[in-house]
Design an enzyme around this catalytic site. Structure first.
Site, PDB file in Angstrom:
ATOM      1  N   HIS A   1      -1.779   1.647   7.225  1.00  0.00           N
ATOM      2  CA  HIS A   1      -2.180   1.586   5.826  1.00  0.00           C
ATOM      3  C   HIS A   1      -1.992   2.957   5.199  1.00  0.00           C
ATOM      4  O   HIS A   1      -2.027   3.983   5.890  1.00  0.00           O
ATOM      5  CB  HIS A   1      -3.648   1.143   5.735  1.00  0.00           C
ATOM      6  CG  HIS A   1      -4.137   0.966   4.336  1.00  0.00           C
ATOM      7  ND1 HIS A   1      -3.559   0.090   3.442  1.00  0.00           N
ATOM      8  CD2 HIS A   1      -5.171   1.557   3.671  1.00  0.00           C
ATOM      9  CE1 HIS A   1      -4.214   0.137   2.293  1.00  0.00           C
ATOM     10  NE2 HIS A   1      -5.185   1.031   2.405  1.00  0.00           N
TER      11      HIS A   1
ATOM     12  N   CYS B   1       0.825  -1.209   0.000  1.00  0.00           N
ATOM     13  CA  CYS B   1       0.000   0.000   0.000  1.00  0.00           C
ATOM     14  C   CYS B   1       0.859   1.259   0.000  1.00  0.00           C
ATOM     15  O   CYS B   1       0.491   2.273  -0.607  1.00  0.00           O
ATOM     16  CB  CYS B   1      -0.947  -0.005   1.190  1.00  0.00           C
ATOM     17  SG  CYS B   1      -0.118  -0.077   2.794  1.00  0.00           S
TER      18      CYS B   1
END
Length: 805
Positions: free
Chosen positions: A756, A431
């Site tokens: 994230h 990510c």
């Protein structure tokens, strides 16, 4: 053969019918047209044979009415050669699951009255050999079924009340008359026609025999079948023009010399080659004998079913008598093949097809089988040829010079480009890479730069010295242009109503592999994944590859040591070290109020990457009784410390960056402690300014924590003159120090070692913002971009100079 009552069609078969129904793996029969004339098929010449068979089919199938019957398909799965060693073998029996009560097997029309000639022909006619038998009573040869009620008979008895008269007559017979094996569940007409099955009294007096009669005098073994097939070949060509098997071309023909049945004489060590007789010209046949009607042959332990023929591992026996014609034919066929005949071990029909191989002859299909168990080798997937991404020296790169010349002439284009957004598939912990890539794709000069570089094929460029450039050129080519819509009147923070259709998401594996190609520390297992560090890895890598190419165009004597990695200013210790060692690239600069300073600059060569992201900071050290010492340091990202409680906005962080800093405990060569101050200013502003909000703070204990605090950042950022170096304040105009936000990389979560990353990017075609979370792409408004939450905090801010928009 015909009778006033309904007659079953499954009565007698000619030799070609038998081959089509019970030998060929998949057969169909197209019945000939109705013929009004009847000539008994006896021992006649081959010229009359076609007409006789023609009428026989017409009489049986059509009857008096001459009605057309539908196309009927039959078939078997396997073929077994009969051998004397298998006479008393109890491994196999044959039964049928065809329903003789089906409409296509029963004549619904009435038959014509019998004449004396017709009765004679019907009682004594042999449809297999196409000749009249010497007696209406069958010979003593036959196959005995161990259980007259086993197989289909046992199943059919459950529905006995629904069967027509005489249906179960094949289970009964005269004890002193040897009966023959059942063929498709019907009794032999030659043996039963003389006994009326319509007489219930007579039927009750007939004892149930252990053997069952069969309908037609089919060959007792496969050699007999081949012998009959070899005889009268010229007549067969004419007869079988109307009998076609599915799958075989019409031009396929079989010669008698090519048909052979070759049993093995070496036991289990030699393979068995079995010739499966194909239909003659005008027939079709399947090419793959290992698969029947779309079903793969099963193992010998299981029952095998194919189009109405069931193979059971039950007690079965063959006839003890072998005709002299069969023996002579078998010997002739064995002589043609060059292999001696022996008694092969009993095996199932299915085992003959386990290792089937196609024949080189289009007329005869051979099946080669060994007695040893078949070993299925595991399928090895095709090894994909991977392009070698290990970089080679520029001297080994065939297009290095051409590439270097292109980079020298390239001009940056800052015109906004409207691209159709595409999500990036994340199958791992990528990510932080995907978020950074989306921000770089949204950067117009970066996109135009990579699009200006040609894509070389493997033939044009078998090896490369620029794997990172190649990967990003490929990445930018994954995105296509989208037409720019008319600029909508939208106030700041107004909700965007327009919608957008993103393209199909893809996985940039070639980008992920760069971490291992360059052996980056980011690829180390368990290491903190940081989007800012990855951005530096990309920009430094692209810069170094372009730098190596540009060196090729410099004269050999002009090769100089180049600092390839722009880094932030490290600290006062490095400045003092440079002061002690000295530098060739230094000069004395007179500042305001006639103050002079010695300025040093690291050797630095411009590349297109530095022209986009590169800026310079000026670090000045003030010392008592000494001239000011200044150092120019390039940077790709500005590191903003936000730890102080006073810092609430980006402007606060920038002012803190240029604030004067005092250094305590510094001593000179004479061991005398003096006071030193240090200040950093912006010497040169880049076209694309990337601000790094330092949210991860290292503790004294060695741990790392995330600073969860909201830092306000504007969409339009103006760099104050106070942030600029004294010598450039008057040279940089307001438009050159005003920036507009076009991308934000967020970090989600409270942990510094996990979390994230997502990205918000400005879409010029939409004239609004998109939120991209790996594969997810959705439209958001500007208010959602600048608003932060505890769960989601801004980490990297991407700005563009407004004078270049």
């Amino acid at each position: 053969m015909a009778s006033p009552s309904g007659q079953y069609i499954f009565g007698e078969f000619s030799d070609d019918e038998f081959k089509q129904f019970f030998v060929t793996a998949r057969c169909t029969v197209e019945l000939p047209p109705y013929n009004e004339h009847f000539f008994p098929c006896g021992p006649q010449s081959s010229v009359d044979f076609q007409d006789d068979m023609h009428l026989k089919f017409s009489e049986v199938i059509h009857g008096i009415s001459g009605e057309e019957c539908p196309r009927i398909e039959f078939g078997i799965e396997q073929v077994v050669d009969r051998d004397t060693a298998l006479n008393n073998n109890t491994d196999y029996s044959i039964s049928s699951n065809l329903n003789p009560q089906a409409p296509e097997f029963i004549l619904t029309c009435s038959s014509f009255p019998k004449t004396s000639n017709n009765v004679l022909h019907e009682n004594n006619f042999d449809a297999i050999n196409c000749q009249f038998s010497e007696s209406a009573i069958p010979d003593g040869s036959g196959n005995a079924d161990s259980d007259g009620t086993s197989g289909t008979g046992q199943r059919e008895r459950k529905k006995k009340k629904k069967r027509p008269p005489g249906y179960y007559s094949y289970l009964e017979g005269v004890g002193d008359v040897p009966s023959e094996t059942l063929v498709n569940g019907h009794a032999n007409s030659t043996g039963l026609d003389s006994i009326s099955t319509d007489d219930p009294d007579l039927a009750d007096d007939i004892p149930i025999s252990t053997t069952s009669p069969r309908t037609c005098t089919s060959p007792d073994n496969f050699v007999d079948l081949i012998n009959e097939a070899l005889s009268d070949e010229a007549s067969m060509h004419n007869v079988l023009d109307n009998a076609r098997t599915a799958g075989q071309p019409e031009e396929c023909s079989v010669t008698s010399s090519e048909q052979s049945c070759i049993p093995s004489d070496n036991g289990s060590e030699s393979p068995v080659r079995t010739a499966v007789v194909q239909p003659f010209a005008g027939t079709d046949t399947t090419e793959n004998l290992g698969v029947t009607n779309g079903q793969t042959l099963e193992s010998p332990e299981e029952d095998t079913v194919s189009n109405g023929v069931v193979l059971h591992p039950e007690v079965s026996s063959f006839s003890e008598e072998v005709k002299t014609e069969e023996t002579s034919t078998a010997q002739a066929l064995i002589h043609l093949s060059g292999s001696a005949s022996s008694n092969p071990p009993a095996k199932s029909w299915a085992s003959l097809f386990h290792t089937s191989k196609p024949s080189s002859s289009p007329q005869v299909a051979y099946v080669e089988t060994k007695n040893a168990p078949t070993v299925v080798s595991p399928q090895v997937p095709e090894k994909q040829v991977e392009i070698k991404e290990e970089p080679v020296p520029v001297s080994d790169d065939p297009v290095a010079i051409e590439f270097a010349e292109l980079l020298e002439e390239v001009k940056l284009v800052h015109k906004p480009v409207s691209l159709q957004p595409r999500g990036l598939i994340n199958k791992g912990n990528w990510c932080y890479i995907n978020a950074t890539l989306q921000a770089l794709v949204a950067c117009p000069p970066m996109y135009h730069l990579m699009k200006s570089i040609p894509v070389y094929t493997k033939a044009q460029r078998p090896c490369t010295s620029t794997p990172m450039i190649d990967s990003f050129v490929r990445l930018m080519n994954e995105f296509t242009n989208m037409p720019i819509l008319p600029k909508a009147k939208q106030a700041p923070g107004e909700k965007v109503i327009k919608d957008i259709r993103p393209g199909a998401p893809f996985e940039p594996t070639y980008i992920y592999r760069l971490l291992t190609v360059f052996k980056s520390s980011l690829s180390e297992k368990g290491r903190q994944e940081d989007a800012e560090e990855y951005l530096g890895f990309i920009l430094n890598g692209l810069h170094e590859e372009m730098l190596a190419l540009k060196k090729l165009l410099l004269p050999q004597n002009d090769q100089i040591h180049i600092n390839n990695c722009p880094n932030p200013v490290s600290g006062v210790e490095e400045v003092n070290k440079e002061e002690q060692e000295g530098s060739d690239e230094e000069w004395e600069q007179v500042g305001p109020r006639n103050k002079s300073s010695v300025t040093r600059q690291a050797d630095f060569v411009q590349t297109p990457i530095t022209d986009i992201f590169g800026g310079h900071m000026r670090s000045v050290v003030y010392q008592q009784s000494s001239k000011e010492s200044a150092t120019l340091q390039p940077f790709f990202t500005l590191q903003l410390d936000i730890q102080s409680e006073k810092i609430r906005t980006v402007q606060d962080a920038l002012e803190s960056l240029v604030a004067r800093e005092s250094v305590q405990g510094y001593t000179t060569k004479t061991k005398q402690e003096v006071e030193i101050c240090r200040r950093v200013t912006l010497e040169e502003l880049p076209p694309v300014l990337v601000l790094h909000l330092k949210r991860f703070v290292f503790e004294k204990t060695g741990g790392c924590q995330k600073l969860i605090k909201n830092i306000e950042y504007p969409v339009d950022l103006e760099v104050s003159k106070d942030l600029l170096s004294p010598g450039v304040k008057s040279k940089i105009f307001k438009g050159q120090r005003t920036y507009r936000l076009f991308a934000v990389v967020y970090h989600h979560g409270n942990s510094a070692t996990g979390g994230h990353y997502t990205t918000d990017v400005f879409q010029i075609g939409l004239n609004g913002w998109l939120r991209i979370d790996d594969q997810s792409v959705k439209v958001i408004n500007q208010y959602q971009v600048v608003k932060q939450t505890v769960e989601r905090t801004a980490y990297l801010l991407y700005y563009r100079r407004v004078d270049l928009l």
